[in-house]
Write a protein that holds these residues in place. Structure first.
Motif, PDB file in Angstrom:
ATOM      1  N   GLN A   1     -24.482  19.749  25.753  1.00 55.92           N
ATOM      2  CA  GLN A   1     -24.742  19.353  27.133  1.00 55.92           C
ATOM      3  C   GLN A   1     -23.932  20.192  28.129  1.00 55.92           C
ATOM      4  O   GLN A   1     -24.465  20.703  29.096  1.00 55.92           O
ATOM      5  CB  GLN A   1     -24.361  17.872  27.258  1.00 55.92           C
ATOM      6  N   ASP A   2     -22.641  20.323  27.868  1.00 57.90           N
ATOM      7  CA  ASP A   2     -21.772  21.044  28.784  1.00 57.90           C
ATOM      8  C   ASP A   2     -21.521  22.450  28.251  1.00 57.90           C
ATOM      9  O   ASP A   2     -20.872  22.622  27.224  1.00 57.90           O
ATOM     10  CB  ASP A   2     -20.442  20.282  28.916  1.00 57.90           C
TER      11      ASP A   2
ATOM     12  N   LEU B   1     -19.476  24.595  28.970  1.00 50.68           N
ATOM     13  CA  LEU B   1     -18.071  24.984  28.832  1.00 50.68           C
ATOM     14  C   LEU B   1     -17.485  24.614  27.468  1.00 50.68           C
ATOM     15  O   LEU B   1     -16.505  25.202  27.034  1.00 50.68           O
ATOM     16  CB  LEU B   1     -17.240  24.390  29.966  1.00 50.68           C
ATOM     17  N   THR B   2     -18.100  23.653  26.766  1.00 59.78           N
ATOM     18  CA  THR B   2     -17.575  23.334  25.434  1.00 59.78           C
ATOM     19  C   THR B   2     -17.865  24.470  24.448  1.00 59.78           C
ATOM     20  O   THR B   2     -17.220  24.570  23.416  1.00 59.78           O
ATOM     21  CB  THR B   2     -18.181  22.031  24.844  1.00 59.78           C
TER      22      THR B   2
ATOM     23  N   GLY C   1     -23.380  26.891  36.701  1.00 60.37           N
ATOM     24  CA  GLY C   1     -23.680  26.039  35.539  1.00 60.37           C
ATOM     25  C   GLY C   1     -24.932  26.473  34.797  1.00 60.37           C
ATOM     26  O   GLY C   1     -24.944  26.581  33.573  1.00 60.37           O
TER      27      GLY C   1
ATOM     28  N   ARG D   1     -24.408  29.795  33.075  1.00 57.13           N
ATOM     29  CA  ARG D   1     -23.539  29.574  31.918  1.00 57.13           C
ATOM     30  C   ARG D   1     -24.338  29.041  30.731  1.00 57.13           C
ATOM     31  O   ARG D   1     -24.127  29.437  29.597  1.00 57.13           O
ATOM     32  CB  ARG D   1     -22.490  28.537  32.280  1.00 57.13           C
ATOM     33  N   GLN D   2     -25.277  28.116  31.012  1.00 58.98           N
ATOM     34  CA  GLN D   2     -26.061  27.588  29.895  1.00 58.98           C
ATOM     35  C   GLN D   2     -26.977  28.677  29.336  1.00 58.98           C
ATOM     36  O   GLN D   2     -27.250  28.708  28.148  1.00 58.98           O
ATOM     37  CB  GLN D   2     -26.831  26.322  30.324  1.00 58.98           C
TER      38      GLN D   2
ATOM     39  N   THR E   1     -28.830  18.169  30.510  1.00 57.31           N
ATOM     40  CA  THR E   1     -28.434  16.919  31.167  1.00 57.31           C
ATOM     41  C   THR E   1     -27.319  17.115  32.189  1.00 57.31           C
ATOM     42  O   THR E   1     -27.282  16.429  33.208  1.00 57.31           O
ATOM     43  CB  THR E   1     -28.015  15.888  30.104  1.00 57.31           C
ATOM     44  N   ALA E   2     -26.414  18.080  31.924  1.00 58.12           N
ATOM     45  CA  ALA E   2     -25.282  18.276  32.839  1.00 58.12           C
ATOM     46  C   ALA E   2     -25.628  19.223  33.984  1.00 58.12           C
ATOM     47  O   ALA E   2     -24.809  19.465  34.863  1.00 58.12           O
ATOM     48  CB  ALA E   2     -24.081  18.825  32.056  1.00 58.12           C
ATOM     49  N   LEU E   3     -26.853  19.770  33.966  1.00 51.49           N
ATOM     50  CA  LEU E   3     -27.199  20.780  34.974  1.00 51.49           C
ATOM     51  C   LEU E   3     -27.913  20.163  36.170  1.00 51.49           C
ATOM     52  O   LEU E   3     -28.467  19.071  36.088  1.00 51.49           O
ATOM     53  CB  LEU E   3     -28.100  21.850  34.344  1.00 51.49           C
TER      54      LEU E   3
END
Ligand SMILES: Nc1ncnc2c1ncn2[C@@H]1O[C@H](COP(=O)(O)OP(=O)(O)O)[C@@H](O)[C@H]1O
Ligand code: SF4
Ligand SMILES: [Mg+2]
Length: 326
Positions: free
Chosen positions: A96-97, A99-100, A156, A159-160, A182-184
């Motif tokens: 989802q994120d 950055l992970t 974001g 990044r994805q 979902t986080a975007l």
């Protein structure tokens, strides 16, 4: 032949007062190049299923039964290092994120080339060339310059895209994507899903796409598995599951989606909530919420059975029931 087979997967959490069974005999497979959607309400077991497949279940969660087979090889009991090699080379992961998945201290070029060289026998120059090409394919503008930037220098959505490039870097056969948008920002979610679909299809990578969004499933997937309380409630080709749902829970999910029904008056949510793991009802886990339940539903748990064009874990499709209804 299947690329991935999940057979009777059981995941448990040992607990002070006993054991919580979070996944209860989950079975499905994914064909090469296929996009399988995995959908269900929050807590249904989607992420745990993905985590078990990529070997990243967090302790004390553990695989307590079943098998996970990738290209004919069992991967559910591999030592950590062997599994780490499979992750990357054979299975790419998208979370989802973004950055992970990205190291904030390294340029994205370094992360891409390291992944490529860890798994494929290529020179540094060739790895960099491939990394640039991946970034171009995932829609990063000016990839030749952007490759030397750090994760925080991207938005974001960008990044994805980088994470999708990274997941595909070592040419895996399977991508496990857990709620990748979902986080975007809502405005770019559809773009990223379309991109994921396009680059995976181009490379022949299969995708297990985890989402709570039935709209995404409808637009993206070949087949869909509907999870409920740690079990597969229904599985089948996406068109059939959406247009002729065989399980009352699937039908309820469909009715709750605005764009899926032409008749807006019928829009409704399913009454009640999914049970907690320590309070799964006997019989069919869906029975407290089901408007079609009958005696047997309260006593016996249905397994997946043929139900029209799909398979559903619901007694309505048992030959004996169908006979009585006639
Ligand atoms: N560390 C944990 N300990 C106990 N239960 C857990 C843990 N992690 C997840 N669960 C339970 O497992 C179930 C499935 O979780 P999950 O796969 O994350 O659901 P989903 O991704 O479908 O929202 C949930 O009921 C959740 O409460
Ligand atoms: S088995 Fe019974 S309670 Fe469960 S979904 Fe089917 S009809 Fe409803
Ligand atoms: Mg989840």
């Amino acid at each position: 032949m299947s690329l991935l087979q999940v057979k009777d997967l059981v995941v448990e959490f040992p607990h002070r007062h006993g054991t919580l069974r979070a996944l209860d005999h989950i079975s499905f497979d994914i064909a090469p190049g296929e996009i399988l959607g995995v959908v269900g309400e929050s807590g249904a077991g989607k992420s745990l299923t993905g985590a078990a497949i990529i070997g990243l279940l967090e302790p004390p969660g553990r695989i307590a039964g079943g098998e996970i087979v990738l290209e004919g090889q069992r991967i559910d009991k591999l030592p950590f290092d062997a599994m780490r090699h499979i992750r990357g080379r054979k299975i790419g992961a998208i979370f989802q994120d973004p950055l992970t998945s990205l190291n904030p201290l390294y340029t994205i070029g370094r992360q891409l080339t390291e992944t490529i060289r860890a798994h494929l026998p290529v020179t540094e120059a060739e790895a960099r060339r491939r990394a640039i090409s991946l970034l171009q394919d995932t829609g990063i503008p000016a990839a030749e310059q952007r490759i030397d930037h750090f994760p925080h220098q991207f938005s974001g959505g960008m990044r994805q895209r980088v994470v999708i490039a990274l997941a595909l870097a070592a040419e895996p056969k399977l991508i496990v994507a857990d709620e990748p948008t979902t986080a975007l920002d809502v405005s770019i979610q559809a773009q990223i899903i379309q991109l994921l679909k396009k680059v995976c299809k181009e490379r022949g990578a299969a995708v297990m796409l985890i989402t709570h969004d039935m709209g995404v499933i409808a637009e993206t997937c070949d087949r869909v598995a509907v999870l409920y309380a740690g079990r597969v409630a229904e599985i089948g080709p996406v068109h059939e599951v959406i247009h002729q749902p065989a399980h009352p829970y699937t039908a309820g999910l469909m009715a709750a989606i605005p764009d899926m029904t032409s008749d807006r008056e019928r829009l409704n949510q399913i009454d009640g909530a999914m049970p907690r793991l320590n309070a799964i009802p006997t019989g069919c886990a869906y029975n407290p919420r089901c408007t079609q339940r009958f005696d047997r539903c309260l006593q016996e748990r249905p397994e997946l059975m043929p139900a029209g064009a799909t398979r559903a874990a619901c007694w309505l499709h048992e030959p004996a029931t169908l006979e009585t209804a006639r």
